[in-house]
Design a protein around this motif. Structure first.
Motif, PDB file in Angstrom:
ATOM      1  N   ASN A  23       0.794  -1.224   0.000  1.00  0.00           N
ATOM      2  CA  ASN A  23       0.000   0.000   0.000  1.00  0.00           C
ATOM      3  C   ASN A  23       0.829   1.278   0.000  1.00  0.00           C
ATOM      4  O   ASN A  23       0.289   2.372  -0.145  1.00  0.00           O
ATOM      5  N   SER A  24       2.156   1.167   0.149  1.00  0.00           N
ATOM      6  CA  SER A  24       2.967   2.391   0.183  1.00  0.00           C
ATOM      7  C   SER A  24       4.396   2.085  -0.255  1.00  0.00           C
ATOM      8  O   SER A  24       4.811   0.924  -0.319  1.00  0.00           O
ATOM      9  N   TYR A  28       4.164  -0.285  -3.143  1.00  0.00           N
ATOM     10  CA  TYR A  28       3.186   0.410  -3.990  1.00  0.00           C
ATOM     11  C   TYR A  28       3.709   0.538  -5.417  1.00  0.00           C
ATOM     12  O   TYR A  28       2.999   0.225  -6.387  1.00  0.00           O
ATOM     13  N   ARG A  32       2.398  -1.418  -8.871  1.00  0.00           N
ATOM     14  CA  ARG A  32       2.029  -0.713 -10.103  1.00  0.00           C
ATOM     15  C   ARG A  32       2.666  -1.369 -11.331  1.00  0.00           C
ATOM     16  O   ARG A  32       1.981  -1.645 -12.328  1.00  0.00           O
ATOM     17  N   THR A  53      -7.427   2.040  -0.409  1.00  0.00           N
ATOM     18  CA  THR A  53      -7.181   3.406  -0.883  1.00  0.00           C
ATOM     19  C   THR A  53      -6.044   3.413  -1.903  1.00  0.00           C
ATOM     20  O   THR A  53      -6.129   4.066  -2.951  1.00  0.00           O
ATOM     21  N   ALA A  54      -4.973   2.679  -1.605  1.00  0.00           N
ATOM     22  CA  ALA A  54      -3.833   2.607  -2.529  1.00  0.00           C
ATOM     23  C   ALA A  54      -4.239   1.955  -3.840  1.00  0.00           C
ATOM     24  O   ALA A  54      -3.844   2.416  -4.927  1.00  0.00           O
ATOM     25  N   GLU A  57      -6.081   4.415  -5.940  1.00  0.00           N
ATOM     26  CA  GLU A  57      -5.161   5.400  -6.526  1.00  0.00           C
ATOM     27  C   GLU A  57      -4.409   4.812  -7.711  1.00  0.00           C
ATOM     28  O   GLU A  57      -4.210   5.489  -8.733  1.00  0.00           O
ATOM     29  N   LEU A  58      -3.986   3.561  -7.577  1.00  0.00           N
ATOM     30  CA  LEU A  58      -3.264   2.910  -8.673  1.00  0.00           C
ATOM     31  C   LEU A  58      -4.154   2.774  -9.906  1.00  0.00           C
ATOM     32  O   LEU A  58      -3.715   3.010 -11.034  1.00  0.00           O
ATOM     33  N   GLU A  60      -6.670   4.633 -10.719  1.00  0.00           N
ATOM     34  CA  GLU A  60      -6.945   5.963 -11.276  1.00  0.00           C
ATOM     35  C   GLU A  60      -5.734   6.547 -11.999  1.00  0.00           C
ATOM     36  O   GLU A  60      -5.885   7.406 -12.872  1.00  0.00           O
ATOM     37  N   SER A  61      -4.526   6.078 -11.637  1.00  0.00           N
ATOM     38  CA  SER A  61      -3.314   6.695 -12.172  1.00  0.00           C
ATOM     39  C   SER A  61      -2.845   6.076 -13.478  1.00  0.00           C
ATOM     40  O   SER A  61      -1.848   6.527 -14.042  1.00  0.00           O
TER      41      SER A  61
END
Length: 314
Positions: A23-24, A28, A32, A53-54, A57-58, A60-61
């Motif tokens: 997650n970080s 993270y 990806r 949450t992570a 974000e991945l 969406e990115s």
């Protein structure tokens, strides 16, 4: 000077990759890159909420469709590790890559749910147990280039570590940086001993153990160390050091990605190839002499087996 980048990674469309601490930070960024190449990435994290949450974000990115499976795995709890492994065995036929990436660094002395000093318990024993629990899935997988990979994340701090088998859990005295160094040395002793045991097996099990370290990467690991210390000046110092000395987390994740997908031998040690092996793109190097001590590796393996009640079928 190495010039390898994740652009050279192969397609991983049918692969299942497990990343602890996904997650970080390094986990993270590694998640990806694995997912962008088509792998299903199991995000094994202590906090499901932060991992979800992570994952959002991945997704969406990137314009690619990412296959991300968030699951709870608290390396400070052997019960949690077992539950995670049982759940994975129920839902997956194999694990092609296991990245033992999560960790804590230089925190005040504490103990895991099972009574182990936290850094040794999380960084080493939790991953030892996880690898053992997932071993049948690793053997069952097609792997990368024919072998499943166990990639264990160490640190340049392993060079400060010493194995004291009379006090592995720092019950007599405690130094947070010394404890971190020992846990990272333990990661390497485990990674190399696992490969030796794979080499000695009667059959080719199709599993390869590789170690790596990220160099000085700008991640939240340093900031957590500062926060745990309670010293606001240390937090400022860590931020300044990260800004001046650290490379970004994406570059820091490259040794792990290289160890997982490139043509490297079992027992290899992948590290940054730049300044003092703390920056730059990945290359195969060598860790310190203590990490290759076979007697220490056997003693650590025996202790870990007894402490976790996890036995490898080797």
């Amino acid at each position: 000077m190495s010039d390898w980048t994740p652009a050279e990674m192969p397609r991983l469309d049918d692969a299942t990759v497990v990343v602890t601490g996904a997650n970080s930070g390094l986990g993270y960024e590694g998640t990806r890159e694995f997912a962008r190449r088509g792998a299903t990435v199991v995000m094994a994290c202590r906090s499901v909420e932060r991992a979800e949450t992570a994952a959002a974000e991945l997704r969406e990115s990137t314009s690619a469709t990412l296959e991300l499976d968030v699951r709870e795995c608290d390396l400070a709890s052997l019960d949690s590790v077992e539950t995670f492994a049982d759940g994975l065995a129920a839902d997956y036929d194999g694990v092609d890559v296991l990245c033992n990436n999560a960790g804590v660094m230089a925190i005040p002395r504490g103990e895991t749910e099972d009574g182990f000093e936290t850094q040794f318990g999380v960084n080493h024993l939790g991953h030892f147990a996880l690898t053992g629990r997932l071993f049948p899935l690793l053997v069952a997988a097609d792997g990368i280039d024919g072998d499943a990979r166990v990639v264990t994340q160490s640190s340049g701090a392993h060079e400060t570590g010493e194995m004291d088998f009379s006090d592995l859990n720092w019950e007599r005295s405690y130094g947070k940086w010394k404890a971190y160094g020992r846990s990272k040395l333990a990661n390497l002793l485990f990674a190399y001993e696992l490969q030796r045991r794979l080499d000695a097996a009667d059959d080719d099990l199709g599993v390869r153990s590789v170690a790596c370290h990220p160099g000085y990467a700008d991640t939240n690991l340093q900031l957590r160390t500062a926060a745990e210390s309670g010293n606001p000046l240390l937090k400022l110092g860590m931020r300044a050091a990260n800004a001046v000395l650290g490379q970004d987390a994406a570059t820091g994740a490259e040794p792990m990605l290289y160890a997982a997908t490139a043509d490297v031998d079992g027992g290899a040690y992948v590290e940054p190839g730049g300044l003092m092996n703390m920056r730059g793109h990945p290359t195969v190097g060598r860790s310190n002499d203590a990490s290759y001590d076979r007697d220490d590796a056997r003693r650590l393996w025996e202790y870990s087996t007894e402490a976790t009640s996890v036995e490898f079928p080797l």
